[in-house]
Scaffold this motif. Structure first.
Motif, PDB file in Angstrom:
ATOM      1  N   VAL A 128       0.843  -1.192   0.000  1.00 12.59           N
ATOM      2  CA  VAL A 128       0.000   0.000   0.000  1.00 12.59           C
ATOM      3  C   VAL A 128       0.876   1.239   0.000  1.00 12.59           C
ATOM      4  O   VAL A 128       1.754   1.387   0.863  1.00 12.59           O
ATOM      5  N   ALA A 129       0.652   2.133  -0.970  1.00 10.35           N
ATOM      6  CA  ALA A 129       1.329   3.427  -1.012  1.00 10.35           C
ATOM      7  C   ALA A 129       0.503   4.413  -0.189  1.00 10.35           C
ATOM      8  O   ALA A 129      -0.681   4.632  -0.471  1.00 10.35           O
ATOM      9  N   LEU A 130       1.100   5.001   0.831  1.00 13.37           N
ATOM     10  CA  LEU A 130       0.383   5.894   1.727  1.00 13.37           C
ATOM     11  C   LEU A 130       0.064   7.219   1.055  1.00 13.37           C
ATOM     12  O   LEU A 130       0.857   7.749   0.260  1.00 13.37           O
ATOM     13  N   ASP A 131      -1.111   7.759   1.375  1.00 11.88           N
ATOM     14  CA  ASP A 131      -1.453   9.116   0.955  1.00 11.88           C
ATOM     15  C   ASP A 131      -0.593  10.109   1.716  1.00 11.88           C
ATOM     16  O   ASP A 131      -0.209   9.866   2.866  1.00 11.88           O
ATOM     17  N   GLU A 132      -0.312  11.243   1.092  1.00 10.44           N
ATOM     18  CA  GLU A 132       0.528  12.251   1.727  1.00 10.44           C
ATOM     19  C   GLU A 132      -0.084  12.770   3.022  1.00 10.44           C
ATOM     20  O   GLU A 132       0.627  13.193   3.937  1.00 10.44           O
ATOM     21  N   SER A 133      -1.409  12.743   3.111  1.00 13.22           N
ATOM     22  CA  SER A 133      -2.071  13.223   4.321  1.00 13.22           C
ATOM     23  C   SER A 133      -1.866  12.296   5.508  1.00 13.22           C
ATOM     24  O   SER A 133      -2.093  12.685   6.663  1.00 13.22           O
ATOM     25  N   VAL A 134      -1.427  11.061   5.226  1.00 11.24           N
ATOM     26  CA  VAL A 134      -1.240  10.063   6.282  1.00 11.24           C
ATOM     27  C   VAL A 134       0.231   9.863   6.604  1.00 11.24           C
ATOM     28  O   VAL A 134       0.635   9.753   7.764  1.00 11.24           O
ATOM     29  N   GLY A 135       1.045   9.785   5.573  1.00 10.70           N
ATOM     30  CA  GLY A 135       2.465   9.525   5.768  1.00 10.70           C
ATOM     31  C   GLY A 135       3.152   9.351   4.427  1.00 10.70           C
ATOM     32  O   GLY A 135       2.595   9.689   3.372  1.00 10.70           O
ATOM     33  N   THR A 136       4.340   8.824   4.464  1.00 10.65           N
ATOM     34  CA  THR A 136       5.108   8.597   3.242  1.00 10.65           C
ATOM     35  C   THR A 136       5.581   7.151   3.199  1.00 10.65           C
ATOM     36  O   THR A 136       5.679   6.480   4.227  1.00 10.65           O
ATOM     37  N   GLY A 137       5.872   6.680   1.988  1.00 11.83           N
ATOM     38  CA  GLY A 137       6.395   5.335   1.816  1.00 11.83           C
ATOM     39  C   GLY A 137       5.303   4.308   1.593  1.00 11.83           C
ATOM     40  O   GLY A 137       4.116   4.630   1.465  1.00 11.83           O
ATOM     41  N   ASN A 138       5.728   3.045   1.556  1.00 10.61           N
ATOM     42  CA  ASN A 138       4.819   1.929   1.324  1.00 10.61           C
ATOM     43  C   ASN A 138       4.763   1.016   2.543  1.00 10.61           C
ATOM     44  O   ASN A 138       5.749   0.881   3.274  1.00 10.61           O
ATOM     45  N   VAL A 139       3.629   0.384   2.735  1.00 13.55           N
ATOM     46  CA  VAL A 139       3.398  -0.520   3.858  1.00 13.55           C
ATOM     47  C   VAL A 139       2.904  -1.851   3.326  1.00 13.55           C
ATOM     48  O   VAL A 139       2.045  -1.882   2.439  1.00 13.55           O
ATOM     49  N   LEU A 140       3.461  -2.953   3.851  1.00 12.70           N
ATOM     50  CA  LEU A 140       2.967  -4.287   3.516  1.00 12.70           C
ATOM     51  C   LEU A 140       1.891  -4.679   4.521  1.00 12.70           C
ATOM     52  O   LEU A 140       2.105  -4.612   5.734  1.00 12.70           O
ATOM     53  N   VAL A 141       0.732  -5.095   4.003  1.00  9.31           N
ATOM     54  CA  VAL A 141      -0.372  -5.520   4.845  1.00  9.31           C
ATOM     55  C   VAL A 141      -0.618  -7.005   4.624  1.00  9.31           C
ATOM     56  O   VAL A 141      -0.785  -7.437   3.482  1.00  9.31           O
ATOM     57  N   PRO A 142      -0.623  -7.829   5.663  1.00 10.49           N
ATOM     58  CA  PRO A 142      -0.933  -9.257   5.482  1.00 10.49           C
ATOM     59  C   PRO A 142      -2.307  -9.427   4.836  1.00 10.49           C
ATOM     60  O   PRO A 142      -3.284  -8.811   5.249  1.00 10.49           O
ATOM     61  N   PHE A 143      -2.361 -10.265   3.817  1.00 11.30           N
ATOM     62  CA  PHE A 143      -3.603 -10.450   3.069  1.00 11.30           C
ATOM     63  C   PHE A 143      -4.710 -11.024   3.949  1.00 11.30           C
ATOM     64  O   PHE A 143      -5.896 -10.821   3.684  1.00 11.30           O
TER      65      PHE A 143
END
Length: 261
Positions: A184-199
């Protein structure tokens, strides 16, 4: 008597004695083998401090394994643990086995269901030596069946109803073709970078065309553990990610840790 061997000792008595000798020997062997990876045992004191149990060298002959990542792993192995290190939790009562109450952010501090193990900081490997869990962008031979919803490009919504970003890719398990993580690519309003989410912690809503992650809130989602390399995830990183979102099921809000009745 026809079955007498020596005096009053008969065959049945000998077999019965041999059975119990074998049984006690088996129990003794299993107990010793169980101490290879289970020692040293740690005991809690009433004040919450920890002390070591029996000698970790109770098993004299070490068993050596040859991990696929290289090197050697011997058990039992010495444990390097700072028993005086402070954790962000305090015992709920002054008795051994008392549950710990978090004093900070339990998801970040790895408390309770959000805890993780010190696994190897290297990727899990296939038989050919390549990483086992990889993003689909690097493996064009894999695709998502047309009968299944494609999560890529969909917005991600957390338990508080806020949109935190969008799915950029799906990470798959090569030996067992299945989606393991969503990137998941974070929205700028939330943060920066990408996060892996367990399916296992996502719910794909066909009606709203979104990805729902009920395990955590938006601001918690932005603090989720990150990976060092863009295209690989290590065993240690996987444990931290799984623990973070798994812990959110109980610790994301104060209400979730309260009794149902």
């Amino acid at each position: 008597m026809a079955n007498d061997l020596v005096g009053s000792i008969d065959l049945v008595e000998i077999l019965f004695t041999l059975f119990w000798l074998f049984f006690f020997g088996l129990v003794f062997y299993i107990q010793r083998e169980g101490r290879r990876e289970g020692y040293p045992v740690m005991h809690e004191n009433p004040d919450g401090s920890v002390r070591l149990g029996p000698n970790p060298d109770v098993v004299d002959n070490k068993k050596v394994f040859l991990p696929q990542h290289g090197g050697e792993a011997a058990v039992p192995r010495p444990i390097n643990m700072d028993f005086d290190a402070e954790i962000a939790a305090t015992p709920a009562g002054r008795f051994p086995g008392a549950p710990y109450v978090p004093t900070g952010d339990p998801l970040v501090d790895g408390i309770g269901p959000a805890a993780w193990s010190e696994r190897e900081d290297t990727p899990d490997l296939c038989y050919d030596g390549n990483p086992r869990i990889v993003p689909m962008r690097n493996n064009p031979t894999f695709h998502i069946d047309s009968r299944d919803p494609d999560p890529r490009g969909k917005a991600v919504v957390t338990a508080d109803g806020k949109t935190v970003g969008s799915v950029t890719d799906a990470w798959i398990d090569l030996p067992e073709p299945m989606i393991v993580y969503l990137e998941v690519a974070l929205d700028e309003s939330v943060g920066t970078g990408n996060v892996l989410v367990p399916f296992a912690f996502v719910d794909i809503s066909k009606k709203r065309d979104t990805i729902l992650v009920e395990a955590v809130m938006a601001e918690q989602f932005a603090r989720a553990p990150r990976i060092k390399e863009a295209d690989t995830v290590t065993l240690l990183e996987e444990d931290k990610i799984q623990g973070y979102f798994g812990g959110g099921k109980l610790l994301a809000t104060p209400e979730r840790s309260e009794p149902l009745i």
